[in-house]
Each structure stands twice: as structure tokens, then as C-alpha cells.
Motif scaffolding. Structure first.
Motif, PDB file in Angstrom:
ATOM      1  N   GLU A   7       0.839  -1.186   0.000  1.00 43.69           N
ATOM      2  CA  GLU A   7       0.000   0.000   0.000  1.00 43.69           C
ATOM      3  C   GLU A   7       0.875   1.238   0.000  1.00 43.69           C
ATOM      4  N   GLY A   8       0.532   2.233  -0.768  1.00 46.45           N
ATOM      5  CA  GLY A   8       1.283   3.475  -0.744  1.00 46.45           C
ATOM      6  C   GLY A   8       2.543   3.419  -1.588  1.00 46.45           C
ATOM      7  N   GLU A   9       2.808   2.279  -2.194  1.00 50.80           N
ATOM      8  CA  GLU A   9       3.988   2.163  -3.037  1.00 50.80           C
ATOM      9  C   GLU A   9       3.827   3.046  -4.262  1.00 50.80           C
ATOM     10  N   GLU A  10       4.917   3.610  -4.704  1.00 47.70           N
ATOM     11  CA  GLU A  10       4.864   4.455  -5.894  1.00 47.70           C
ATOM     12  C   GLU A  10       5.746   3.860  -6.977  1.00 47.70           C
ATOM     13  N   TYR A  11       5.327   4.055  -8.185  1.00 56.69           N
ATOM     14  CA  TYR A  11       6.129   3.622  -9.324  1.00 56.69           C
ATOM     15  C   TYR A  11       6.355   4.828 -10.217  1.00 56.69           C
ATOM     16  N   LEU A  12       7.518   4.880 -10.803  1.00 55.14           N
ATOM     17  CA  LEU A  12       7.806   5.956 -11.755  1.00 55.14           C
ATOM     18  C   LEU A  12       8.314   5.329 -13.048  1.00 55.14           C
ATOM     19  N   PHE A  13       7.557   5.511 -14.103  1.00 52.87           N
ATOM     20  CA  PHE A  13       7.908   4.921 -15.387  1.00 52.87           C
ATOM     21  C   PHE A  13       8.231   6.007 -16.393  1.00 52.87           C
ATOM     22  N   LYS A  14       9.202   5.756 -17.191  1.00 51.78           N
ATOM     23  CA  LYS A  14       9.529   6.688 -18.279  1.00 51.78           C
ATOM     24  C   LYS A  14       8.856   6.233 -19.577  1.00 51.78           C
ATOM     25  N   ILE A  15       8.240   7.217 -20.241  1.00 54.95           N
ATOM     26  CA  ILE A  15       7.591   6.959 -21.533  1.00 54.95           C
ATOM     27  C   ILE A  15       8.137   7.984 -22.526  1.00 54.95           C
ATOM     28  N   VAL A  16       8.432   7.568 -23.740  1.00 62.24           N
ATOM     29  CA  VAL A  16       8.900   8.532 -24.747  1.00 62.24           C
ATOM     30  C   VAL A  16       7.857   8.670 -25.859  1.00 62.24           C
ATOM     31  N   ILE A  17       7.790   9.895 -26.400  1.00 63.35           N
ATOM     32  CA  ILE A  17       6.910  10.147 -27.549  1.00 63.35           C
ATOM     33  C   ILE A  17       7.817  10.431 -28.739  1.00 63.35           C
ATOM     34  N   ILE A  18       7.630   9.675 -29.810  1.00 60.73           N
ATOM     35  CA  ILE A  18       8.478   9.886 -30.982  1.00 60.73           C
ATOM     36  C   ILE A  18       7.629   9.959 -32.252  1.00 60.73           C
ATOM     37  N   GLY A  19       8.195  10.543 -33.277  1.00 58.92           N
ATOM     38  CA  GLY A  19       7.495  10.690 -34.553  1.00 58.92           C
ATOM     39  C   GLY A  19       8.011  11.931 -35.255  1.00 58.92           C
ATOM     40  N   ASP A  20       7.652  12.071 -36.531  1.00 57.41           N
ATOM     41  CA  ASP A  20       8.135  13.197 -37.339  1.00 57.41           C
ATOM     42  C   ASP A  20       7.708  14.539 -36.748  1.00 57.41           C
ATOM     43  N   SER A  21       8.334  15.576 -37.269  1.00 52.07           N
ATOM     44  CA  SER A  21       8.009  16.920 -36.817  1.00 52.07           C
ATOM     45  C   SER A  21       6.551  17.261 -37.137  1.00 52.07           C
ATOM     46  N   ALA A  22       5.926  17.975 -36.223  1.00 56.19           N
ATOM     47  CA  ALA A  22       4.577  18.541 -36.403  1.00 56.19           C
ATOM     48  C   ALA A  22       3.450  17.510 -36.479  1.00 56.19           C
ATOM     49  N   VAL A  23       3.703  16.295 -36.010  1.00 53.95           N
ATOM     50  CA  VAL A  23       2.607  15.319 -35.956  1.00 53.95           C
ATOM     51  C   VAL A  23       1.706  15.556 -34.746  1.00 53.95           C
ATOM     52  N   GLY A  24       2.205  16.380 -33.796  1.00 49.93           N
ATOM     53  CA  GLY A  24       1.383  16.710 -32.633  1.00 49.93           C
ATOM     54  C   GLY A  24       1.879  16.128 -31.325  1.00 49.93           C
ATOM     55  N   LYS A  25       3.148  15.752 -31.264  1.00 52.64           N
ATOM     56  CA  LYS A  25       3.678  15.127 -30.044  1.00 52.64           C
ATOM     57  C   LYS A  25       3.532  16.054 -28.836  1.00 52.64           C
ATOM     58  N   SER A  26       3.962  17.315 -29.002  1.00 53.04           N
ATOM     59  CA  SER A  26       3.918  18.239 -27.857  1.00 53.04           C
ATOM     60  C   SER A  26       2.476  18.520 -27.431  1.00 53.04           C
ATOM     61  N   ASN A  27       1.587  18.617 -28.403  1.00 49.50           N
ATOM     62  CA  ASN A  27       0.185  18.889 -28.063  1.00 49.50           C
ATOM     63  C   ASN A  27      -0.504  17.685 -27.429  1.00 49.50           C
ATOM     64  N   LEU A  28      -0.114  16.498 -27.816  1.00 50.59           N
ATOM     65  CA  LEU A  28      -0.665  15.319 -27.138  1.00 50.59           C
ATOM     66  C   LEU A  28      -0.258  15.361 -25.663  1.00 50.59           C
ATOM     67  N   LEU A  29       1.008  15.692 -25.438  1.00 54.57           N
ATOM     68  CA  LEU A  29       1.488  15.733 -24.058  1.00 54.57           C
ATOM     69  C   LEU A  29       0.836  16.866 -23.266  1.00 54.57           C
ATOM     70  N   SER A  30       0.729  18.052 -23.876  1.00 52.78           N
ATOM     71  CA  SER A  30       0.128  19.161 -23.122  1.00 52.78           C
ATOM     72  C   SER A  30      -1.364  18.920 -22.905  1.00 52.78           C
ATOM     73  N   ARG A  31      -2.004  18.246 -23.862  1.00 53.49           N
ATOM     74  CA  ARG A  31      -3.427  17.915 -23.668  1.00 53.49           C
ATOM     75  C   ARG A  31      -3.567  16.922 -22.518  1.00 53.49           C
ATOM     76  N   TYR A  32      -2.701  15.941 -22.483  1.00 53.50           N
ATOM     77  CA  TYR A  32      -2.786  14.934 -21.426  1.00 53.50           C
ATOM     78  C   TYR A  32      -2.406  15.519 -20.064  1.00 53.50           C
ATOM     79  N   ALA A  33      -1.311  16.271 -20.035  1.00 50.87           N
ATOM     80  CA  ALA A  33      -0.798  16.739 -18.746  1.00 50.87           C
ATOM     81  C   ALA A  33      -1.559  17.950 -18.207  1.00 50.87           C
ATOM     82  N   ARG A  34      -2.002  18.841 -19.093  1.00 55.54           N
ATOM     83  CA  ARG A  34      -2.598  20.093 -18.622  1.00 55.54           C
ATOM     84  C   ARG A  34      -3.935  20.402 -19.267  1.00 55.54           C
TER      85      ARG A  34
END
Ligand SMILES: Nc1nc2c(ncn2[C@@H]2O[C@H](COP(=O)(O)OP(=O)(O)OP(=O)(O)O)[C@@H](O)[C@H]2O)c(=O)[nH]1
Length: 226
Positions: A7-34
């Protein structure tokens, strides 16, 4: 904390977003995070990351999600970007076929630089641009199937056809990858005493050591096409 107390254990996982320029990587992240979308976003220079939390099985699972520049001239891609990644979103733009045709190259780069047990999702972004679609849902599914990837079409822009908190499939896509990583890790925990010992600390950054060498994420398909 008692190592048997999960109980109370935390996990921290790294995930990378990759793909060509302007496919929307930054916006996917900002939509998800904020829950933000920026119609005038500039090309990413270097690397950015955000951390998001999710509760799974009563545990706090944090995803540290890395976004890097798709443009070749900004990329100094490197094993450091991929190192320790447990998950990857491979993004193309459904209205630009060239970005879909680049996916095998991104997959190769991921395979070359990352460790082997990576939960991978193929993401066809900008599915709000149905009128200028250049890659069919079937093509996306078929590539995902042949490579053993999850598949989902998303829109970081469109927040009208689902709940106010989720643009089309954005949260779903990230959370599916996070859950898959958690499941992968749980299976490892069940199968390995040393791994379990490693996880018994209160807060741990899991580094994927690729020790099982072979695992591929199985396909599970979903998309936003209507
Ligand atoms: N219509 C539509 N436009 C989008 C969507 N996601 C991103 N965009 C637009 O596409 C452009 C590029 O978006 P970014 O998020 O900066 O793309 P990126 O992949 O991070 O680009 P790099 O940093 O160059 O690698 C911007 O004008 C965004 O507003 C989407 O889902 N639908």
C-alpha cells in the motif's frame, strides 16, 4: 516502510513520444498533462518532459513522459533519450502519409536504442482532420498488427466528441500504455524474487534492464474513426 506492505507504493515509469516533426507530439502531451492545446506551437528544441500520476491497484503510478523534437536538425537523439523507457508512443499525422511512412524508421530507432520490454503504441493523431485524411484506419491497424503494437487514433485538438476532460482518445492512449507497463512490471514482479526486492522501496524509478530479452507488446486496437 515494510517491504511486504505494497500500500502506498509508488512507481515511476519513463515513456517517450516519438514521430516526425509537427505530428502533434507536444500537443498530445500538453493535452494529457494540462488539458491544453496550442494551435501555434513551435517545434520542440531538445527534450521536454512532464510527469503525470495515475492510481492503479491502489498504487500511485507516475509516468514521466518525454517529448523530443521530430525535426532532424534539432535532434541529437541518442540512447540517453530512450534509456530506461518502459513505454513509447509512435505518432504519425493521419493527414500526412509521409509521417506514417516514417514509422518503421522510428520503430528501428526505438529498437536500436531502447531496452527490449517496451509497451509500444502506434498513434494516428489529428483524427479531427477526417476531410483530408491521407492514411486509413485499416492501414494504421495493419501496421500495428504486423509490429505487435497497440493502436489508437487521437486528436489533441478535438475536445468536443468525448468528455470535456478528454480530447479524442488522448487520455485513453496514455493510460493504456501506462497500464500495460504496470502489467508488464507486475508480471516481472511475480516471476522474479530479485525484481520484487528491487521494488520494495517506497519510491523507485524503474529502469528497464531488458533482461527478459524477448517480450513484445501484443496488439489491442481502438481508434476514433466514426
Ligand atoms: N488539427 C489538429 N492539429 C493538431 C493536432 N495536434 C497538433 N496539431 C497542430 O499541429 C502542429 C504541430 O504540433 P506539435 O504538437 O508542435 O507537433 P510536434 O510533433 O511536437 O512537432 P516537433 O516539436 O517539431 O517535433 C501545431 O500547429 C498544432 O497545433 C490535432 O490533433 N489536430
Amino acid at each position: 516502510m515494510d517491504s511486504s506492505d505494497e500500500e502506498g507504493e509508488e512507481y515511476l515509469f519513463k515513456i517517450v513520444i516519438i514521430g516526425d516533426s509537427a505530428v502533434g507530439k507536444s500537443n498530445l502531451l500538453s493535452r494529457y498533462a494540462r488539458n491544453e492545446f496550442n494551435p501555434h506551437s513551435k517545434a520542440t528544441i531538445g527534450v521536454e518532459f512532464q510527469t503525470q500520476s495515475l492510481e492503479i491497484d491502489g498504487k500511485e503510478v507516475k509516468a514521466q513522459i518525454w517529448d523530443t523534437a521530430g525535426q532532424e536538425r534539432f535532434r541529437a537523439v541518442t540512447s540517453a533519450y530512450y534509456r530506461g523507457a518502459f513505454g513509447a508512443l509512435l505518432v504519425y499525422d493521419i493527414s500526412r502519409r509521409t509521417t506514417f511512412e516514417s514509422i518503421p524508421r522510428w520503430l528501428d530507432e526505438l529498437k536500436t536504442h531502447s531496452d527490449t520490454t517496451v509497451a509500444r503504441m502506434l498513434v494516428g493523431n489529428k483524427c479531427d482532420l477526417e476531410n483530408i485524411r491521407d492514411v486509413s484506419v485499416e492501414e494504421g491497424k495493419s501496421l500495428a498488427e504486423s509490429e505487435g503494437l497497440f493502436f489508437m487514433e487521437t486528436s489533441a485538438l478535438d475536445s468536443t466528441n468525448t468528455s470535456a476532460l478528454d480530447s479524442t482518445n488522448v487520455i485513453t492512449a496514455f493510460e493504456m500504455v501506462i497500464r500495460e507497463i504496470y502489467n508488464n512490471v507486475s508480471r516481472k514482479v511475480l516471476n522474479s524474487d530479485s525484481y520484487k526486492a528491487e521494488l520494495s522501496v517506497n519510491r523507485i524509478s524503474l529502469v528497464n534492464d531488458g533482461s527478459d530479452g524477448t517480450k513484445q507488446t501484443q496488439g489491442l486496437y481502438s481508434c476514433c474513426s466514426r
